[in-house]
Motif scaffolding. Structure first.
Motif, PDB file in Angstrom:
ATOM      1  N   ALA A  52       0.832  -1.199   0.000  1.00 54.65           N
ATOM      2  CA  ALA A  52       0.000   0.000   0.000  1.00 54.65           C
ATOM      3  C   ALA A  52       0.871   1.255   0.000  1.00 54.65           C
ATOM      4  CB  ALA A  52      -0.937  -0.007   1.205  1.00 54.65           C
ATOM      5  N   LEU A  53       1.939   1.235   0.790  1.00 52.06           N
ATOM      6  CA  LEU A  53       2.841   2.384   0.848  1.00 52.06           C
ATOM      7  C   LEU A  53       3.541   2.601  -0.493  1.00 52.06           C
ATOM      8  CD1 LEU A  53       4.164   4.576   2.623  1.00 52.06           C
ATOM      9  CD2 LEU A  53       5.924   2.889   3.152  1.00 52.06           C
ATOM     10  N   VAL A  57       3.163   5.945  -2.814  1.00 50.58           N
ATOM     11  CA  VAL A  57       4.338   6.738  -3.190  1.00 50.58           C
ATOM     12  C   VAL A  57       4.466   6.808  -4.706  1.00 50.58           C
ATOM     13  CG1 VAL A  57       6.867   6.751  -3.151  1.00 50.58           C
ATOM     14  CG2 VAL A  57       5.596   6.366  -1.045  1.00 50.58           C
ATOM     15  N   THR A  58       4.255   5.675  -5.373  1.00 53.25           N
ATOM     16  CA  THR A  58       4.345   5.650  -6.835  1.00 53.25           C
ATOM     17  C   THR A  58       3.298   6.547  -7.477  1.00 53.25           C
ATOM     18  OG1 THR A  58       5.177   3.390  -6.734  1.00 53.25           O
ATOM     19  CG2 THR A  58       4.332   4.148  -8.851  1.00 53.25           C
ATOM     20  N   MET A  59       2.070   6.475  -6.993  1.00 53.68           N
ATOM     21  CA  MET A  59       1.022   7.321  -7.562  1.00 53.68           C
ATOM     22  C   MET A  59       1.283   8.795  -7.265  1.00 53.68           C
ATOM     23  SD  MET A  59      -0.616   5.259  -9.265  1.00 53.68           S
ATOM     24  CE  MET A  59      -1.856   6.303  -9.911  1.00 53.68           C
ATOM     25  N   VAL A  63       1.703  11.639 -10.180  1.00 52.73           N
ATOM     26  CA  VAL A  63       0.872  12.852 -10.258  1.00 52.73           C
ATOM     27  C   VAL A  63       1.761  14.095 -10.173  1.00 52.73           C
ATOM     28  CG1 VAL A  63      -0.898  14.188  -9.043  1.00 52.73           C
ATOM     29  CG2 VAL A  63      -1.205  11.735  -9.410  1.00 52.73           C
ATOM     30  N   PHE A  64       2.731  14.092  -9.265  1.00 53.36           N
ATOM     31  CA  PHE A  64       3.647  15.215  -9.123  1.00 53.36           C
ATOM     32  C   PHE A  64       4.446  15.441 -10.407  1.00 53.36           C
ATOM     33  CE2 PHE A  64       7.874  16.812  -7.894  1.00 53.36           C
ATOM     34  CZ  PHE A  64       7.497  18.026  -7.350  1.00 53.36           C
ATOM     35  N   GLY A  65       4.947  14.374 -10.997  1.00 55.35           N
ATOM     36  CA  GLY A  65       5.721  14.483 -12.231  1.00 55.35           C
ATOM     37  C   GLY A  65       4.886  14.999 -13.390  1.00 55.35           C
TER      38      GLY A  65
END
Length: 82
Positions: A52-53, A57-59, A63-65
């Motif tokens: 889940a972590l 973090v990946t999502m 989104v940030f990128g």
């Protein structure tokens, strides 16, 4: 240089053992049963808290990128328009 060559030759002459020193229990069937169980949890989150972590973090990074790329493209276009 010669001691290096001699040590490499000694390493290359050693026999490589393919026999395992430890015998491990085959846990693949129980893992398959666990991950194929229909309990409403997506398979990428069935591993627990670490899955889940890692997913969050990946999502978040994705989104940030994507937002950064859009902001940069807008900034770059306005720089060249003037």
């Amino acid at each position: 240089v010669y001691p290096l060559f001699q040590s490499l030759r000694q390493i290359s002459q050693r026999t490589i053992s393919t026999a395992s020193r430890r015998q491990f229990e085959n846990r693949v069937p129980e893992k398959q049963k666990f991950f194929q169980e229909d309990n409403g949890i997506p398979v990428h989150l069935k591993g627990g808290i670490m899955d889940a972590l890692l997913y969050k973090v990946t999502m978040g990074l994705t989104v940030f990128g994507k937002a950064n790329i859009k902001i940069f493209m807008l900034w770059y276009n306005f720089q060249h328009a003037n």
